[in-house]
Design a protein around this motif. Structure first.
Motif, PDB file in Angstrom:
ATOM      1  N   ILE A 175       2.090 -25.441 -57.514  1.00  0.00           N
ATOM      2  CA  ILE A 175       1.121 -26.013 -58.236  1.00  0.00           C
ATOM      3  C   ILE A 175       0.848 -25.401 -59.603  1.00  0.00           C
ATOM      4  O   ILE A 175       1.502 -24.259 -59.703  1.00  0.00           O
ATOM      5  CB  ILE A 175      -0.417 -25.884 -57.544  1.00  0.00           C
ATOM      6  CG1 ILE A 175      -0.602 -24.556 -57.334  1.00  0.00           C
ATOM      7  CG2 ILE A 175      -0.244 -26.442 -56.218  1.00  0.00           C
ATOM      8  CD1 ILE A 175      -2.222 -24.260 -56.923  1.00  0.00           C
ATOM      9  N   ASP A 176       0.267 -26.386 -60.395  1.00  0.00           N
ATOM     10  CA  ASP A 176       0.183 -25.644 -61.829  1.00  0.00           C
ATOM     11  C   ASP A 176      -1.314 -25.655 -62.248  1.00  0.00           C
ATOM     12  O   ASP A 176      -1.920 -27.065 -61.891  1.00  0.00           O
ATOM     13  CB  ASP A 176       0.998 -26.465 -62.731  1.00  0.00           C
ATOM     14  CG  ASP A 176       1.096 -25.657 -64.278  1.00  0.00           C
ATOM     15  OD1 ASP A 176       0.745 -24.411 -64.291  1.00  0.00           O
ATOM     16  OD2 ASP A 176       1.493 -26.264 -65.047  1.00  0.00           O
ATOM     17  N   GLY A 177      -1.821 -25.064 -62.995  1.00  0.00           N
ATOM     18  CA  GLY A 177      -3.131 -25.173 -63.295  1.00  0.00           C
ATOM     19  C   GLY A 177      -3.621 -25.154 -64.770  1.00  0.00           C
ATOM     20  O   GLY A 177      -2.741 -24.589 -65.671  1.00  0.00           O
ATOM     21  N   GLU A 178      -4.707 -25.956 -65.226  1.00  0.00           N
ATOM     22  CA  GLU A 178      -4.922 -26.093 -66.607  1.00  0.00           C
ATOM     23  C   GLU A 178      -6.474 -26.256 -66.740  1.00  0.00           C
ATOM     24  O   GLU A 178      -7.084 -26.883 -65.889  1.00  0.00           O
ATOM     25  CB  GLU A 178      -3.998 -27.424 -67.026  1.00  0.00           C
ATOM     26  CG  GLU A 178      -4.624 -27.678 -68.646  1.00  0.00           C
ATOM     27  CD  GLU A 178      -4.164 -29.143 -68.898  1.00  0.00           C
ATOM     28  OE1 GLU A 178      -4.573 -29.610 -70.137  1.00  0.00           O
ATOM     29  OE2 GLU A 178      -3.809 -29.894 -67.936  1.00  0.00           O
ATOM     30  N   ARG A 179      -7.012 -25.449 -67.534  1.00  0.00           N
ATOM     31  CA  ARG A 179      -8.337 -25.529 -67.911  1.00  0.00           C
ATOM     32  C   ARG A 179      -8.612 -26.686 -69.093  1.00  0.00           C
ATOM     33  O   ARG A 179      -8.175 -26.610 -70.089  1.00  0.00           O
ATOM     34  CB  ARG A 179      -8.901 -24.051 -68.349  1.00  0.00           C
ATOM     35  CG  ARG A 179     -10.331 -24.003 -69.239  1.00  0.00           C
ATOM     36  CD  ARG A 179     -10.763 -22.639 -69.194  1.00  0.00           C
ATOM     37  NE  ARG A 179     -12.065 -22.624 -68.362  1.00  0.00           N
ATOM     38  CZ  ARG A 179     -12.347 -21.587 -67.555  1.00  0.00           C
ATOM     39  NH1 ARG A 179     -11.745 -20.860 -67.240  1.00  0.00           N
ATOM     40  NH2 ARG A 179     -13.672 -21.793 -67.151  1.00  0.00           N
ATOM     41  N   ARG A 180      -9.533 -27.202 -68.815  1.00  0.00           N
ATOM     42  CA  ARG A 180     -10.115 -28.297 -69.567  1.00  0.00           C
ATOM     43  C   ARG A 180     -11.788 -28.314 -69.729  1.00  0.00           C
ATOM     44  O   ARG A 180     -12.341 -28.795 -68.727  1.00  0.00           O
ATOM     45  CB  ARG A 180      -9.589 -29.913 -69.203  1.00  0.00           C
ATOM     46  CG  ARG A 180      -8.093 -30.030 -69.351  1.00  0.00           C
ATOM     47  CD  ARG A 180      -7.784 -31.688 -69.642  1.00  0.00           C
ATOM     48  NE  ARG A 180      -8.196 -32.264 -68.508  1.00  0.00           N
ATOM     49  CZ  ARG A 180      -7.377 -32.522 -67.419  1.00  0.00           C
ATOM     50  NH1 ARG A 180      -6.201 -31.865 -67.225  1.00  0.00           N
ATOM     51  NH2 ARG A 180      -7.617 -33.182 -66.526  1.00  0.00           N
ATOM     52  N   GLY A 181     -12.178 -27.648 -70.680  1.00  0.00           N
ATOM     53  CA  GLY A 181     -13.555 -27.360 -70.903  1.00  0.00           C
ATOM     54  C   GLY A 181     -14.077 -26.596 -69.790  1.00  0.00           C
ATOM     55  O   GLY A 181     -13.332 -25.430 -69.567  1.00  0.00           O
TER      56      GLY A 181
END
Lengths: 127, 127
Positions: free
Chosen positions: B81-87
């Motif tokens: 999996i890959d994660g990304e912070r948005r706000g």
DNA sequence: CCTTTGGATAGAAGTTCATCTAATCAGGAG
DNA sequence: CTCCTGATTAGATGAACTTCTATCCAAAGG
């Protein structure tokens, strides 16, 4: 063809796994999540005749015979292989149904970069 | 079609796995060989939009947030999996290439009880 | 019967792993 | 700036796992 047709995701990515199914599958996956057992499985499966004697397996690894015996028991308990004694030696062979159950979990994600020519029919296993 | 054609066995049952390949694959399999991570993976993959916020995941389990975070990190480190912070929130999504690599290992064993209508073309991955 | 060889079982030692609590980092809102 | 909430990191603890040595069982031969 009694199967459900899909062209999208692997079963694991199509619907959330139930707690029980996840526990079941984790047991199966834990059995193959070891380098030695992975190699044992592939050595048994690729052996001429579809079965391998324990004596064919022990020499390949830098491990003692009881350790190999332990790993074979783990695979056997998980239902991935079956063993039978014939005279002096014990022969193991793969149980394809269990192996394909693992594959069906992750596979039908189709081809991610270049899609297959046509839609892929996939058996929707009940796990 | 640059793939090798076969109608027999799963890659794992076709040729003995090398020591290095087995070690590599065991790491990947170990990442999914856990009930919680299996469910996390399926919840992320089946979530609308193809991604799930961590906040969607923590409430489902009887585990603390740091434990969920730990499991997500294991999946992420394995490349599943890959994660990304948005706000404020962090969103995770599946990496299909890695998932299908697992499926390709066990799948092409064909249908064990009733064979498929035609031969199945299988990509022979270099693992 | 006794001995030898292939394989499994029993128990112990060291390591890895899942989980927790406590502390830390990142964004928003007041 | 300060506080609150979402998420991760750090460290500790207890369970599970891999491997070993020692022992035992099963089949074949003398």
């Amino acid at each position: 063809m009694t199967a459900v047709t899909t062209q999208c995701c692997a079963p694991i990515a199509r619907a959330p796994l139930s707690e029980d199914d996840a526990a079941d599958l984790a047991v199966l996956l834990k059995a193959v999540a070891d380098p030695v057992r992975l190699r044992l499985l592939s050595m048994i499966g690729s052996h001429p005749g579809g079965e391998a004697c324990v004596c064919d397996l022990t020499g390949v690894f830098d491990l003692t015979a009881p350790t190999i015996s332990h790993h074979l028991k783990v695979l056997r308990t998980a239902g991935l292989i079956d063993g039978e004694r014939r005279g002096t030696w014990v022969y193991y062979r793969i149980i394809p149904e269990t192996v394909s159950r693992l594959g069906a979990l992750f596979t039908p994600l189709a081809a991610p970069p270049a899609a297959q020519s046509g839609p892929v029919d996939v058996e929707l296993l009940t796990v």
